[in-house]
Design a protein around this motif. Sequence first.
Motif, PDB file in Angstrom:
ATOM      1  N   PRO A 127       0.654   0.585  -7.490  1.00  0.00           N
ATOM      2  CA  PRO A 127      -0.411  -0.212  -6.886  1.00  0.00           C
ATOM      3  C   PRO A 127       0.045  -1.028  -5.673  1.00  0.00           C
ATOM      4  CG  PRO A 127      -0.616  -0.285  -9.253  1.00  0.00           C
ATOM      5  CD  PRO A 127       0.650   0.465  -8.965  1.00  0.00           C
ATOM      6  N   SER A 128       1.257  -1.591  -5.737  1.00  0.00           N
ATOM      7  CA  SER A 128       1.738  -2.388  -4.598  1.00  0.00           C
ATOM      8  C   SER A 128       1.988  -1.515  -3.378  1.00  0.00           C
ATOM      9  CB  SER A 128       3.017  -3.139  -4.976  1.00  0.00           C
ATOM     10  OG  SER A 128       4.060  -2.266  -5.344  1.00  0.00           O
ATOM     11  N   TYR A 129       2.358  -0.258  -3.584  1.00  0.00           N
ATOM     12  CA  TYR A 129       2.508   0.667  -2.459  1.00  0.00           C
ATOM     13  C   TYR A 129       1.148   0.996  -1.861  1.00  0.00           C
ATOM     14  CZ  TYR A 129       7.505   1.805  -2.768  1.00  0.00           C
ATOM     15  OH  TYR A 129       8.874   1.757  -2.721  1.00  0.00           O
ATOM     16  N   ARG A 130       0.150   1.188  -2.710  1.00  0.00           N
ATOM     17  CA  ARG A 130      -1.190   1.521  -2.224  1.00  0.00           C
ATOM     18  C   ARG A 130      -1.810   0.353  -1.462  1.00  0.00           C
ATOM     19  NH1 ARG A 130      -3.554   4.153  -7.881  1.00  0.00           N
ATOM     20  NH2 ARG A 130      -1.910   5.730  -8.165  1.00  0.00           N
ATOM     21  N   GLU A 131      -1.627  -0.846  -2.011  1.00  0.00           N
ATOM     22  CA  GLU A 131      -2.266  -2.021  -1.413  1.00  0.00           C
ATOM     23  C   GLU A 131      -1.559  -2.513  -0.163  1.00  0.00           C
ATOM     24  OE1 GLU A 131      -2.327  -4.917  -4.532  1.00  0.00           O
ATOM     25  OE2 GLU A 131      -3.432  -3.609  -5.903  1.00  0.00           O
ATOM     26  N   ASN A 132      -0.245  -2.327  -0.101  1.00  0.00           N
ATOM     27  CA  ASN A 132       0.542  -2.927   0.986  1.00  0.00           C
ATOM     28  C   ASN A 132       1.280  -1.908   1.838  1.00  0.00           C
ATOM     29  OD1 ASN A 132       0.056  -5.745   0.115  1.00  0.00           O
ATOM     30  ND2 ASN A 132       1.252  -5.150  -1.675  1.00  0.00           N
ATOM     31  N   ALA A 133       0.818  -0.663   1.804  1.00  0.00           N
ATOM     32  CA  ALA A 133       1.512   0.396   2.545  1.00  0.00           C
ATOM     33  C   ALA A 133       1.645   0.079   4.023  1.00  0.00           C
ATOM     34  CB  ALA A 133       0.779   1.728   2.356  1.00  0.00           C
ATOM     35  N   HIS A 134       0.676  -0.679   4.560  1.00  0.00           N
ATOM     36  CA  HIS A 134       0.690  -0.986   5.994  1.00  0.00           C
ATOM     37  C   HIS A 134       0.757  -2.490   6.257  1.00  0.00           C
ATOM     38  CE1 HIS A 134      -0.173   3.218   6.722  1.00  0.00           C
ATOM     39  NE2 HIS A 134      -1.219   3.144   5.909  1.00  0.00           N
ATOM     40  N   PHE A 135       1.171  -3.266   5.246  1.00  0.00           N
ATOM     41  CA  PHE A 135       1.319  -4.702   5.500  1.00  0.00           C
ATOM     42  C   PHE A 135       2.412  -4.880   6.548  1.00  0.00           C
ATOM     43  CE2 PHE A 135       2.344  -9.123   4.949  1.00  0.00           C
ATOM     44  CZ  PHE A 135       1.087  -9.696   4.735  1.00  0.00           C
ATOM     45  N   PRO A 136       2.186  -5.719   7.538  1.00  0.00           N
ATOM     46  CA  PRO A 136       3.033  -5.706   8.742  1.00  0.00           C
ATOM     47  C   PRO A 136       4.505  -6.012   8.556  1.00  0.00           C
ATOM     48  CG  PRO A 136       1.498  -7.584   8.754  1.00  0.00           C
ATOM     49  CD  PRO A 136       1.060  -6.666   7.667  1.00  0.00           C
ATOM     50  N   THR A 137       4.913  -6.722   7.510  1.00  0.00           N
ATOM     51  CA  THR A 137       6.337  -7.066   7.402  1.00  0.00           C
ATOM     52  C   THR A 137       7.180  -5.960   6.780  1.00  0.00           C
ATOM     53  OG1 THR A 137       5.994  -8.177   5.272  1.00  0.00           O
ATOM     54  CG2 THR A 137       5.847  -9.536   7.268  1.00  0.00           C
ATOM     55  N   LEU A 138       6.558  -5.007   6.083  1.00  0.00           N
ATOM     56  CA  LEU A 138       7.309  -3.885   5.510  1.00  0.00           C
ATOM     57  C   LEU A 138       6.348  -2.754   5.166  1.00  0.00           C
ATOM     58  CD1 LEU A 138      10.158  -2.936   4.616  1.00  0.00           C
ATOM     59  CD2 LEU A 138       9.586  -3.730   2.309  1.00  0.00           C
TER      60      LEU A 138
END
Length: 399
Positions: free
Chosen positions: A230-241
């Motif tokens: 889930p964290s990969y799906r939700e934050n795949a494009h979060f700007p810091t990583l």
Amino acid sequence: MGKKLILLLTVGVLASYYVYTPLPDNIEEPWKLTWMVTVSKTVTYLNRFSEFLGTNRFVNIAALFLKVQEVPPTSDENVTVTDTTFNNIPVRVYVPKRRSGALKRGLFFIHGGGWFSGSVAMSSHDFLSRETAERLDAVVVSTSYRKAPKHHFPIQFEDVYNSLKWFLRQDILENYGVDPERIGVSGSSSGGNLAAAVTQQLSEDPSVKIKLKTQALIYPALQPLDMDLPSYRENAHFPTLHKSDVVKSWSNYFTTDKSLEKAMLLGQHVPAESSHLFKFVNWSSLLPEKFKKGHIYNRPIHGSSDLAKKYPGLLDVRAAPLLADDTQLRGLPRTYVVTCQYDILRDDGIMYVTRLQNAGVQVTHNHVDDGFHGAFLLLDFKISYRIINHYIDWLRENL
């Protein structure tokens, strides 16, 4: 005049589009983060362009960019700072000048940087180690290790482990005035990975008589098997990583062979004969409900066994600490884990918390609801000091 105005407006719109970064509403100091992301994005684009031209490898240029943030070992009125080696591994040692009759705590710190960048001399790492040494009256050893892409797993692990074993020698502890019963290990990101891995190894090493009292893991990367959490799906494009950055780092940890990176991006890097390992990273059973958020668990896709045979580190517990079985986990020391809501590695840390608790290990989990990857050591941000203060307070009470 009209053409100049149109050109100016066009440039302004393009610049605004380039700078704009969508962020969650609860992010503190969003403009600071936007500016940091813009600078980072610019460096990344320049890196990739130079890589396209063949002038250098991306990871080497990134490491060069970070090198300008390094500071020399400078002692002050509170802490003596020296660069030396432990078993031929470069380390930076921080010894508080406070005089007391009692032996001091000892903390062994491992920096992050995706196994390819970062150093003990970076100003943020220097600040953290200096602050920890002064506030805890602790001897802090900040260790180096050889980096990818020149060196691959298990070199990084072995460097850190050999440096730690040297620190745990009785004569070394006596020289620095460290209490052998009050020693901990900590690390952030890929350093958190190495901290977890060496802690597991040390717990089963009969040649090491002095054991660790604590381990502190700051948003650690703990497994490369399942990159559909889930964290990969939700934050795949979060700007810091980004997900692409995580996959690149994991792949470069093992090899420069691009076929592994491509297979990891597709989730086709674990062979069918190793499918039993997925039980150790099955988020559907290891994540609390509030982190599942309606996500549906997808059965892993099995890849060719060729990659796993070629790069066995991919399935090695020393690279992926979440693959340790329950028996191995039961012997681990008191643990502190920091996870951040907007971090692609969030669920690695949370699953490890669950597995450690199930194994009977005492765990303190500090989940930062407005946190993101890198927040621990972004010293221009208020959130950094909140996390550092909580981390040092925990060490004060438990180490």
